[in-house]
Motif scaffolding. Structure first.
Motif, short mmCIF file in Angstrom:
data_model
loop_
_atom_site.label_atom_id
_atom_site.label_comp_id
_atom_site.label_asym_id
_atom_site.label_seq_id
_atom_site.Cartn_x
_atom_site.Cartn_y
_atom_site.Cartn_z
N ARG A 39 0.88 -1.18 0.00
CA ARG A 39 0.00 0.00 0.00
C ARG A 39 0.91 1.23 0.00
NH1 ARG A 39 -1.91 -3.27 4.25
NH2 ARG A 39 -3.84 -4.42 3.77
N LEU A 40 1.15 1.74 -1.17
CA LEU A 40 2.11 2.83 -1.32
C LEU A 40 1.50 4.16 -0.90
CD1 LEU A 40 3.72 1.79 -4.72
CD2 LEU A 40 4.40 1.16 -2.40
N SER A 92 18.14 -9.54 1.51
CA SER A 92 17.70 -8.53 0.55
C SER A 92 16.21 -8.21 0.68
CB SER A 92 18.01 -9.00 -0.88
OG SER A 92 17.40 -10.26 -1.13
N VAL A 93 15.41 -9.25 0.97
CA VAL A 93 13.97 -9.05 1.15
C VAL A 93 13.70 -8.29 2.45
CG1 VAL A 93 11.73 -10.18 1.38
CG2 VAL A 93 13.44 -11.12 -0.19
N GLN A 94 14.43 -8.65 3.49
CA GLN A 94 14.25 -7.99 4.77
C GLN A 94 14.58 -6.49 4.70
OE1 GLN A 94 13.27 -8.89 8.24
NE2 GLN A 94 12.09 -10.16 6.80
N GLU A 95 15.55 -6.13 3.89
CA GLU A 95 15.92 -4.72 3.73
C GLU A 95 14.73 -3.92 3.20
OE1 GLU A 95 19.26 -4.69 1.15
OE2 GLU A 95 20.70 -5.32 2.68
N ILE A 96 14.03 -4.49 2.21
CA ILE A 96 12.87 -3.81 1.64
C ILE A 96 11.73 -3.76 2.65
CG2 ILE A 96 11.11 -3.90 -0.18
CD1 ILE A 96 13.20 -5.17 -1.99
N ALA A 98 8.06 -0.89 6.15
CA ALA A 98 7.31 -1.70 7.12
C ALA A 98 5.84 -1.31 7.22
CB ALA A 98 7.97 -1.60 8.50
N SER A 99 5.56 -0.03 7.14
CA SER A 99 4.18 0.43 7.28
C SER A 99 3.38 0.27 5.99
CB SER A 99 4.16 1.90 7.71
OG SER A 99 4.75 2.72 6.70
#
Length: 358
Positions: free
Chosen positions: A282-283, A336-340, A345-346
């Motif tokens: 949800r950008l 790499s996924v965790q960085e994004i 996070a929100s």
């Protein structure tokens, strides 16, 4: 060697297989007791894939990978029922392609709950009436199933696994000859996807010869009650209602495939060597140009392969805003996924990481 001698060999091998399978189930029973005492999840798709991968890699016989997988998926299903019987909800009715997808992973012995719509499946999992649910997510000819995506956004259920099956229609009838058939039952979409077959065998028939019903399962049930009728239905529906299959694979396209999600509550897969992750993004609705492009570049810059992106409308307010369902290669705990996910996070809702089926 005579036929009788060959049959005796087969009988002897069957006896050995039965003995070995029973020994396997004894071990499975102990595994189930251990899992129950530690409250460990019974269904582990990544473990099942590891077993099939290992057997395929050591195979030197006539069985191919598909055959090994088909045999062992049923063994896995029987094993899970010995460990801890679990109820499986799916989009019904009985004999539907969703039923077929469910049985392909949970076997014929599982306790199944056929439900009238996708929302009912989600609710049955959320309320604990069933442990897992099976729902369609997309067809390669018809596209995405919007209701499934919307409910993944609305609920807190997770994707446990994906299943892809080829959609094969059968022509089932109790009639001895085609000339005895006075009507054909099926669902509208099935008639449309088997048009070439119908033109070849039933050209010139009046419109009332083709009777549209709610589902291909109902078509099979009606054909089972009328020996002068036929049904275009799934293989599992013909089997369920005991209608002989006269022709198989009558669909126009051999590439017709449907993908399904197995969903569960509070479920996390362990990492495998071939994972896929699904998220909802949800950008920010700040109106700044390039918001989506910049978000997608986060994946490109980290070498993460995006597989799918679907937009859905935000059903609030009077603006034309959207949220996105996205799929990509990788496990959610990969660095790499965790960085994004940490950076956004929100904005990100994680739906699951699971063994990639296609």
């Amino acid at each position: 060697m005579s036929l009788e001698e060959l049959r005796n060999q087969i009988d002897s091998l069957d006896n050995q297989m039965l003995e070995i399978l029973n020994k396997r189930m004894e071990v499975v029973k102990h595994v189930g007791e251990l899992k129950k005492s530690t409250q460990t999840v019974i269904y582990r798709p990544e473990r099942e894939k590891q077993i099939v991968d290992r057997l395929d890699s050591m195979n030197k016989g006539l069985l191919n990978r598909a055959a090994i997988e088909a045999i062992y998926l049923e063994i896995f299903a029987v094993s899970r029922n010995l460990e801890l019987p679990e109820r499986i909800a799916y989009l019904g009715p009985e004999g539907s392609f969703t039923h077929q997808a469910a049985e392909s992973r949970f076997g014929a012995m599982s306790d199944y709950l056929a439900l009238p719509n996708i929302r009912s499946v989600f609710e049955s999992i959320d309320t604990g009436r069933a442990r897992f649910g099976v729902v369609p997510i997309e067809n390669n000819l018809e596209g995405i199933v919007k209701e499934t995506i919307d409910l993944l956004n609305e609920t807190d259920l997770k994707i446990v696994a994906e299943v892809a099956i080829s959609v094969h229609f059968t022509f089932a009838t109790k009639a001895e000859k085609l000339s005895e058939i006075k009507k054909i039952y099926s669902k509208d979409i099935a008639f449309g996807q088997c048009e070439k077959f119908l033109n070849d065998y039933f050209a010139g028939k009046e419109d009332d010869f083709f009777v549209q019903v709610d589902s291909t399962s109902k078509a099979a049930r009606l054909a089972s009650q009328d020996p002068n009728s036929a049904a275009i239905c799934s293989h599992i529906a013909a089997k369920l209602f005991d209608v002989p299959i006269l022709f198989d694979n009558i669909q126009d396209s051999a590439q017709n495939r449907t993908r399904f999600f197995i969903i569960g509550k509070d479920f996390i897969n362990q990492k495998s060597d071939n994972d896929k992750t699904t998220i909802i993004a949800r950008l920010p609705e700040d109106g700044k140009p390039g918001t989506l492009m910049k978000f997608l570049q986060e994946f490109e810059s980290r070498g993460i392969n995006l597989l799918k992106i679907e937009s859905r409308p935000v059903k609030e307010g009077d603006h034309f805003n959207f949220w996105f369902l996205m799929e990509f290669d990788g496990y959610f705990l990969d660095e790499s996924v965790q960085e994004i996910m940490a950076k956004h996070a929100s904005e990100i809702k994680w739906l699951g990481s699971y063994v990639k089926a296609i």
